[in-house]
Enzyme design. Sequence first.
Site, PDB file in Angstrom:
ATOM      1  N   SER A 156       0.823  -1.208   0.000  1.00 43.89           N
ATOM      2  CA  SER A 156       0.000   0.000   0.000  1.00 43.89           C
ATOM      3  C   SER A 156       0.857   1.258   0.000  1.00 43.89           C
ATOM      4  CB  SER A 156      -0.906   0.002   1.237  1.00 43.89           C
ATOM      5  OG  SER A 156      -1.548   1.244   1.409  1.00 43.89           O
ATOM      6  N   TYR A 168      -2.105  -0.885  10.296  1.00 45.53           N
ATOM      7  CA  TYR A 168      -2.038  -1.273   8.883  1.00 45.53           C
ATOM      8  C   TYR A 168      -0.835  -0.618   8.207  1.00 45.53           C
ATOM      9  CZ  TYR A 168      -3.656  -1.911   4.036  1.00 45.53           C
ATOM     10  OH  TYR A 168      -3.759  -2.241   2.706  1.00 45.53           O
TER      11      TYR A 168
END
Length: 279
Positions: free
Chosen positions: A139, A152
Amino acid sequence: MYDLTGKHVCYVADCGGIALETSKVLMTKNIAKLAVLQSVENQPAIAQLQSIKHSTQIFFWTFDVTMARQEMKKYFDEVMVQMDYIDVLINGATLCDERNIDATINTNLTGMMNTVATVLPYMDRKMGGSGGLIVNVTSVIGLDPSPVFCAYSASKFGVIGFTRSLADPLYYTQNGVAVMAVCCGPTKVFVDRELNAFLEYGQTFADRLRCAPCQSTASCGQNIVTAIERSENGQIWIADKGGLEMVTLHWYWHMADQFLSYMQSTDDDNQEQFVSGRR
């Protein structure tokens, strides 16, 4: 350019969203075999993939990326019976659950590292493999921090650190396995989920993300494959807003280059320069 024609590809991820769209594109590249390892069986998705290219062999296994490495070894021994060898390993399993830090870290980082450690010996040229390519799908908040999804983001920063470390010439020149990463920007399948912020102060921003502009899973999947085809060892790419951009990597520790030289050198003078900080 990395030619996917005839390659044996192993994709570790849920067969939906980004993984499904990426697999669709892979099926148009004349790959010979595709192994799909995912947590839940999705036969309609497998059938959809097979309809794209009937001559490509597709294999499916139910797979828990958080299993212990010893169990993974037994698992991949069976996978290799069908695959014969692996040219490309794609790690795409992901979880964003700020209320379950252990699961988030285990899925996004620990599980990915255990998968790589398990599969690498099958690919390593010095161990009888043919080399190949490892692709870590991660990401953009593994490049820049997220005040909303802290756990995350931390797990995705770990993916980038692992990718860059494993891509070092120390390994690549010996095992012939290139390592790269693709950092996906906000994508529809992600923002459609219920998202919780790490701290309650960020929940308003997490809720707003549902309405934020984001790329389609099809666009992201196409750019992941394009990045693979353009790949060189150690590259990090951003797939966002329908575009693809290569990241310019930096060394922030001013003695990093000296440290690597020290590690590779047997010369006493070079070691003394590192300890003293002299260039």
